[in-house]
Design a protein around this motif. Structure first.
Motif, PDB file in Angstrom:
ATOM      1  N   ASP A 181     -16.170  -6.184 -15.325  1.00 48.03           N
ATOM      2  CA  ASP A 181     -17.435  -6.921 -15.178  1.00 48.03           C
ATOM      3  C   ASP A 181     -18.513  -6.093 -14.480  1.00 48.03           C
ATOM      4  O   ASP A 181     -19.109  -6.531 -13.472  1.00 48.03           O
ATOM      5  N   GLY A 182     -18.732  -4.904 -14.957  1.00 45.73           N
ATOM      6  CA  GLY A 182     -19.815  -4.066 -14.422  1.00 45.73           C
ATOM      7  C   GLY A 182     -19.476  -3.338 -13.141  1.00 45.73           C
ATOM      8  O   GLY A 182     -20.285  -2.581 -12.605  1.00 45.73           O
ATOM      9  N   LYS A 183     -18.276  -3.569 -12.608  1.00 45.23           N
ATOM     10  CA  LYS A 183     -17.898  -2.870 -11.369  1.00 45.23           C
ATOM     11  C   LYS A 183     -16.800  -1.846 -11.676  1.00 45.23           C
ATOM     12  O   LYS A 183     -15.981  -2.057 -12.573  1.00 45.23           O
ATOM     13  N   HIS A 184     -16.768  -0.792 -10.897  1.00 48.37           N
ATOM     14  CA  HIS A 184     -15.700   0.185 -11.031  1.00 48.37           C
ATOM     15  C   HIS A 184     -14.639  -0.149  -9.983  1.00 48.37           C
ATOM     16  O   HIS A 184     -14.899  -0.057  -8.782  1.00 48.37           O
ATOM     17  N   VAL A 185     -13.476  -0.560 -10.464  1.00 46.83           N
ATOM     18  CA  VAL A 185     -12.427  -1.060  -9.568  1.00 46.83           C
ATOM     19  C   VAL A 185     -11.349   0.007  -9.406  1.00 46.83           C
ATOM     20  O   VAL A 185     -10.875   0.576 -10.398  1.00 46.83           O
ATOM     21  N   LEU A 186     -10.963   0.286  -8.184  1.00 49.23           N
ATOM     22  CA  LEU A 186      -9.912   1.270  -7.910  1.00 49.23           C
ATOM     23  C   LEU A 186      -8.746   0.602  -7.193  1.00 49.23           C
ATOM     24  O   LEU A 186      -8.944  -0.253  -6.327  1.00 49.23           O
ATOM     25  N   MET A 187      -7.545   0.989  -7.576  1.00 48.89           N
ATOM     26  CA  MET A 187      -6.345   0.474  -6.907  1.00 48.89           C
ATOM     27  C   MET A 187      -5.542   1.680  -6.428  1.00 48.89           C
ATOM     28  O   MET A 187      -5.304   2.601  -7.221  1.00 48.89           O
ATOM     29  N   TYR A 188      -5.150   1.687  -5.175  1.00 45.67           N
ATOM     30  CA  TYR A 188      -4.494   2.875  -4.623  1.00 45.67           C
ATOM     31  C   TYR A 188      -3.448   2.466  -3.588  1.00 45.67           C
ATOM     32  O   TYR A 188      -3.383   1.319  -3.170  1.00 45.67           O
ATOM     33  N   THR A 189      -2.670   3.441  -3.178  1.00 48.66           N
ATOM     34  CA  THR A 189      -1.679   3.186  -2.130  1.00 48.66           C
ATOM     35  C   THR A 189      -2.248   3.593  -0.777  1.00 48.66           C
ATOM     36  O   THR A 189      -2.698   4.727  -0.601  1.00 48.66           O
ATOM     37  N   GLY A 190      -2.222   2.655   0.141  1.00 46.05           N
ATOM     38  CA  GLY A 190      -2.611   2.956   1.517  1.00 46.05           C
ATOM     39  C   GLY A 190      -1.353   3.350   2.285  1.00 46.05           C
ATOM     40  O   GLY A 190      -0.318   2.678   2.183  1.00 46.05           O
ATOM     41  N   VAL A 191      -1.455   4.453   3.025  1.00 44.81           N
ATOM     42  CA  VAL A 191      -0.280   4.904   3.780  1.00 44.81           C
ATOM     43  C   VAL A 191      -0.529   4.682   5.264  1.00 44.81           C
ATOM     44  O   VAL A 191      -1.609   4.977   5.786  1.00 44.81           O
ATOM     45  N   GLN A 192       0.476   4.130   5.917  1.00 45.15           N
ATOM     46  CA  GLN A 192       0.416   3.951   7.372  1.00 45.15           C
ATOM     47  C   GLN A 192       1.603   4.680   7.973  1.00 45.15           C
ATOM     48  O   GLN A 192       2.741   4.394   7.630  1.00 45.15           O
ATOM     49  N   LEU A 193       1.279   5.622   8.832  1.00 44.21           N
ATOM     50  CA  LEU A 193       2.345   6.388   9.483  1.00 44.21           C
ATOM     51  C   LEU A 193       2.487   5.874  10.907  1.00 44.21           C
ATOM     52  O   LEU A 193       1.530   5.897  11.676  1.00 44.21           O
ATOM     53  N   HIS A 194       3.658   5.392  11.240  1.00 41.65           N
ATOM     54  CA  HIS A 194       3.879   4.869  12.587  1.00 41.65           C
ATOM     55  C   HIS A 194       4.715   5.875  13.353  1.00 41.65           C
ATOM     56  O   HIS A 194       5.790   6.283  12.898  1.00 41.65           O
ATOM     57  N   VAL A 195       4.199   6.308  14.492  1.00 43.76           N
ATOM     58  CA  VAL A 195       4.846   7.364  15.276  1.00 43.76           C
ATOM     59  C   VAL A 195       5.472   6.739  16.515  1.00 43.76           C
ATOM     60  O   VAL A 195       4.819   5.982  17.236  1.00 43.76           O
ATOM     61  N   LYS A 196       6.755   7.082  16.772  1.00 39.00           N
ATOM     62  CA  LYS A 196       7.472   6.374  17.836  1.00 39.00           C
ATOM     63  C   LYS A 196       7.404   7.061  19.201  1.00 39.00           C
ATOM     64  O   LYS A 196       7.655   6.429  20.204  1.00 39.00           O
ATOM     65  N   ASP A 197       7.141   8.393  19.250  1.00 41.87           N
ATOM     66  CA  ASP A 197       7.083   9.029  20.566  1.00 41.87           C
ATOM     67  C   ASP A 197       5.926  10.021  20.648  1.00 41.87           C
ATOM     68  O   ASP A 197       5.408  10.482  19.633  1.00 41.87           O
ATOM     69  N   GLU A 198       5.550  10.325  21.870  1.00 40.84           N
ATOM     70  CA  GLU A 198       4.359  11.141  22.115  1.00 40.84           C
ATOM     71  C   GLU A 198       4.474  12.564  21.576  1.00 40.84           C
ATOM     72  O   GLU A 198       3.525  13.126  21.046  1.00 40.84           O
TER      73      GLU A 198
END
Ligand code: FRU
Length: 517
Positions: A110-127
């Motif tokens: 409908d006139g829009k350019h739609v993108l679908m992607y993978t979002g990555v979240q990296l969770h770090v447990k120690d400093e």
């Protein structure tokens, strides 16, 4: 869309891109294959047509030639051959995707350019682990080590954005598909690369790569009426440990009366002719069972027999063509010279067809608009290696038809000079096509020879060889087999082409130089 919607991370990426756009010497680059203006690139993403223009995004880390937090680079074209690089489209800048914008797809809605992607979240447990990852670039080994030690974990979720072909706004409700929407038993760290399309029923579908806790691939099907609210439909295809482990970058479409899945299985085990012993990309041809929403496989084959090939994706264009483009590189065999400030690039866009249950691929016909200096010659070839006047070069599209004689094998060698050459051989006895770049002495080339099955058609062979600087694509018999490999040459290296055979044959050669307008 106003610039105020742009995040700091995206502005930084665009500014960097602008400031460094002329850093790379053009002599290093191909002219017809999409490559990043600078830095690292891998998979093609969001390949689509929007308001008549072709759009191609790609995995991009502009700040170095190492794999780093992914952005989506962006190029546009009117004819699939001449591309213009425009502003980076997406940056990792929201809670859903702060560690990377991984692969995905695009669509005009409908006139829009739609993108679908993978979002990555990296969770770090120690400093300490956090510090190890703080460097702007880090290679996979750091990740893998920390992961093995259970000091970090990832989450991969599916996100959406829409825009005007230049600026994109992410959906506020991202992720639209979270790991909670995975079926039981799937690994939340490996859920990626959505391919979106609109079904004939008007419903949106997405096929997404995932695997179980043993790393065996399952392709998952999700659907949505409005792009915002998604639901799980089915395990569309279950690998059942047949080919490799996780299947990355799945694609699905109907073509010439068949249903087709393309995907990139990791860690295949093969005979190095039909399938290699590494990650590569495969094509499954079959049908769809409408009741169960599952794929019914009839055959499985390799898409491209070169080592520099991975993660293809496709689109149907306004002319009704199914066009596919792949990453002409891989994670396992990095031969790009260390001194280069860029790495990675795409194959030529290829038009796909299925004939007699087999996949055929050829470069899109628009390439011929860049032809110049045609040379046509028919030669008798026997044991003596020969060169032909007017046939040499680093930017050309050449077709060699081989027939007759008692030859047991014949070859065309390209990009030849004192330092080496790439030799493309048709071994009639062993029924093997091969490309051998071992004389080129590339550092880290663990797979200098690649193979594909060879079959004659009515006693003849047809080899089409497209050379675009280091980018060499070989199409056998109208694209029944394809082999894409990189062959880097030293500056000032010669571009000799020679022909030869064991025994005798006749070769008809038609060569066109490729000239960018
Ligand atoms: C395939 C891949 C995808 C992922 C992307 C990350 O080459 O590993 O699965 O989305 O690259 O850059």
């Amino acid at each position: 869309m106003s610039k105020t919607t742009l995040s700091e991370t995206l502005i930084k990426a665009r500014t960097y891109q602008f400031e460094h756009k002329n850093d790379v010497p053009m002599e290093q680059k191909p002219k017809f294959h999409v490559t990043p203006p600078m830095g690292w690139s891998n998979d093609p993403n969001g390949f689509s047509q929007y308001q008549g223009k072709y759009h191609l995004f790609f995995q991009h880390h502009m700040y170095s030639t190492g794999f780093g937090p992914m952005h989506w680079g962006h190029a546009v074209s009117d004819d699939l051959i001449r591309w213009e690089y425009i502003d980076t489209a997406l940056a990792p800048d929201t809670p859903a995707d702060f560690s990377g914008i991984f692969s995905g797809s695009g669509l005009e809605v409908d006139g829009k350019h739609v993108l679908m992607y993978t979002g990555v979240q990296l969770h770090v447990k120690d400093e300490e682990a956090r510090r190890m990852l703080e460097r702007p670039e880090h290679d996979f080994t750091v990740f893998m080590q920390l992961r093995k030690e259970n000091r970090i974990f990832f989450q991969q979720v599916q996100c959406m954005a829409e825009g005007d072909g230049r600026d994109y706004v992410k959906f506020p409700e991202n992720p639209v598909i979270s790991t909670e929407m995975l079926p039981e038993g799937m690994d939340p760290e490996n859920f990626r690369d959505p391919k979106i399309w609109r079904g004939e029923d008007g419903v949106f579908y997405a096929v997404i790569g995932s695997c179980d806790m043993e790393h065996d691939a399952k392709l998952l099907l999700y659907s949505s009426e409005d792009l915002h609210s998604w639901k799980f439909v089915s395990i569309f295809h279950d690998n059942k440990k047949e080919l490799g482990t996780m299947w990355e970058c799945p694609d699905f479409f109907f073509l010439d009366g068949k249903a087709v899945i393309m995907a990139s299985p990791e860690q295949m085990k093969g005979d190095n002719v039909h399938f290699p012993n590494r990650s590569s990309s495969a094509c499954a041809i079959g049908s769809v069972c409408e009741e169960t929403h599952t794929f019914v496989k009839e055959s499985l084959s390799l898409i491209d027999h070169g080592v520099d090939y991975y993660a293809p994706t496709s689109m149907e264009d306004a002319k009704g063509r199914r066009i596919q483009i792949g990453w002409m590189g891989n994670f396992q065999n990095r031969i790009t010279p260390e001194s280069y400030q860029w790495i990675g690039g795409m194959t030529l866009p290829r038009e796909l067809h299925i004939r007699d249950g087999k996949l055929y691929q050829l470069p899109v016909e628009e390439l011929s608009n860049y032809y110049a200096n045609k040379v046509e010659k028919t030669i008798s070839v026997c044991s003596e290696e020969m060169q032909i006047e007017g046939i040499s070069g680093r930017y050309l599209d050449m077709t060699v038809r081989v027939k007759g004689g008692d030859y047991t094998s014949c070859f065309v060698s390209v990009l030849g000079d004192q330092d080496g050459k790439a030799v493309i051989t048709c071994d009639r006895e062993k029924k093997l096509l091969s490309m051998d770049r071992s004389s080129c002495h590339f550092v880290n080339d663990h797979e200098p020879v690649t193979y594909a099955p060879l079959e004659e058609v009515d006693g003849e062979l047809e080899l089409r060889i497209v050379i675009d600087n280091a980018y060499v694509e070989v199409y056998l018999n109208q694209g029944a087999q394809v082999m894409s490999n990189l062959v880097f040459k030293a500056e000032g290296g010669l571009d000799q082409i020679s022909f030869g055979a064991e025994g005798s044959c006749e070769m008809t050669i038609v060569k066109h130089d490729l000239v960018m307008k």
